[in-house]
Motif scaffolding. Structure first.
Motif, PDB file in Angstrom:
ATOM      1  N   LEU A  84       0.509  -1.110  -0.255  1.00  0.00           N
ATOM      2  CA  LEU A  84      -0.395  -0.038   0.297  1.00  0.00           C
ATOM      3  C   LEU A  84       1.041   1.198  -0.213  1.00  0.00           C
ATOM      4  O   LEU A  84       1.895   1.956   0.695  1.00  0.00           O
ATOM      5  CB  LEU A  84      -0.936   0.250   1.159  1.00  0.00           C
ATOM      6  N   VAL A  85       0.605   2.276  -1.052  1.00  0.00           N
ATOM      7  CA  VAL A  85       1.518   3.066  -0.823  1.00  0.00           C
ATOM      8  C   VAL A  85       0.775   4.846  -0.963  1.00  0.00           C
ATOM      9  O   VAL A  85       1.438   5.440  -1.122  1.00  0.00           O
ATOM     10  CB  VAL A  85       2.359   3.127  -2.511  1.00  0.00           C
ATOM     11  N   GLY A  86      -0.468   4.240  -0.805  1.00  0.00           N
ATOM     12  CA  GLY A  86      -1.528   5.583  -1.568  1.00  0.00           C
ATOM     13  C   GLY A  86      -2.583   5.486  -1.014  1.00  0.00           C
ATOM     14  O   GLY A  86      -3.198   4.543  -1.023  1.00  0.00           O
ATOM     15  N   GLU A  87      -3.364   6.525  -0.046  1.00  0.00           N
ATOM     16  CA  GLU A  87      -4.546   6.555   0.177  1.00  0.00           C
ATOM     17  C   GLU A  87      -5.038   7.856   0.350  1.00  0.00           C
ATOM     18  O   GLU A  87      -4.708   8.358   0.555  1.00  0.00           O
ATOM     19  CB  GLU A  87      -4.848   5.432   0.951  1.00  0.00           C
ATOM     20  N   SER A  88      -6.979   7.290  -0.461  1.00  0.00           N
ATOM     21  CA  SER A  88      -7.539   9.180  -0.338  1.00  0.00           C
ATOM     22  C   SER A  88      -8.113   8.797   1.161  1.00  0.00           C
ATOM     23  O   SER A  88      -7.689   8.376   2.410  1.00  0.00           O
ATOM     24  CB  SER A  88      -9.143   8.594  -1.863  1.00  0.00           C
ATOM     25  N   ASP A  89      -8.380  10.771   1.531  1.00  0.00           N
ATOM     26  CA  ASP A  89      -8.906  10.663   2.938  1.00  0.00           C
ATOM     27  C   ASP A  89     -10.819   9.889   2.722  1.00  0.00           C
ATOM     28  O   ASP A  89     -10.737   9.470   0.922  1.00  0.00           O
ATOM     29  CB  ASP A  89      -9.473  12.219   3.128  1.00  0.00           C
ATOM     30  N   LYS A  90     -11.401   9.502   3.389  1.00  0.00           N
ATOM     31  CA  LYS A  90     -12.303   8.426   3.237  1.00  0.00           C
ATOM     32  C   LYS A  90     -13.429   9.917   3.146  1.00  0.00           C
ATOM     33  O   LYS A  90     -13.478  11.424   2.942  1.00  0.00           O
ATOM     34  CB  LYS A  90     -13.417   8.797   5.142  1.00  0.00           C
ATOM     35  N   VAL A  91     -14.690   9.367   2.145  1.00  0.00           N
ATOM     36  CA  VAL A  91     -15.095  10.054   1.217  1.00  0.00           C
ATOM     37  C   VAL A  91     -16.639   9.109   1.665  1.00  0.00           C
ATOM     38  O   VAL A  91     -16.827   8.662   1.516  1.00  0.00           O
ATOM     39  CB  VAL A  91     -15.465   9.743  -0.646  1.00  0.00           C
ATOM     40  N   LEU A  92     -17.491  10.275   1.931  1.00  0.00           N
ATOM     41  CA  LEU A  92     -18.904  10.056   2.163  1.00  0.00           C
ATOM     42  C   LEU A  92     -19.801  10.576   1.347  1.00  0.00           C
ATOM     43  O   LEU A  92     -20.153  11.608   0.592  1.00  0.00           O
ATOM     44  CB  LEU A  92     -19.372  10.751   3.767  1.00  0.00           C
ATOM     45  N   PHE A  93     -20.588   9.014   1.178  1.00  0.00           N
ATOM     46  CA  PHE A  93     -21.586   9.508   0.035  1.00  0.00           C
ATOM     47  C   PHE A  93     -23.121   9.813   0.317  1.00  0.00           C
ATOM     48  O   PHE A  93     -23.430  10.545   1.686  1.00  0.00           O
ATOM     49  CB  PHE A  93     -22.125   7.940  -0.325  1.00  0.00           C
TER      50      PHE A  93
END
Length: 106
Positions: A84-93
């Protein structure tokens, strides 16, 4: 690539309209979408999820199942091989198109 810590290890693989996991190759990386909710029914339509990884737009690469509801949470994770080299912030639908935060890989 420098590994990062998975902030949502208990999330489920997000699903498309035919219940396949949202997992795609993009710019030499494997990109997956996870959610705090497990969807188990197919859908006729899809919800667009897009953003930038290392400055490049994913355009229409990710299409979510429409059985997700307002308040469900998504996160986009970028892997180099198994790392794992990157991830977004959490996205609320909240209805409509979803845009994830820019991801820059380590």
């Amino acid at each position: 690539s420098t590994p990062i810590v998975d902030t949502t290890p208990n999330y489920y693989a997000a699903k498309n309209n035919i219940l396949s996991d949202l997992k795609e190759n993009f710019e030499g990386f494997t990109v997956v979408v996870d959610s705090n909710v497990l969807v188990t029914s197919t859908s006729t339509g899809t919800i667009a999820l897009y953003g930038n990884i290392n400055g490049k737009s994913t355009n229409a690469l990710f299409k979510l199942n429409t059985n997700y509801n307002n308040g469900d949470v998504f996160i986009v994770k970028v892997y180099d091989g198994e790392t794992l080299v990157g991830e977004s912030d959490k996205v609320l639908f909240t209805g409509g198109i979803l845009e994830f935060s820019d991801i820059t890989t380590n």
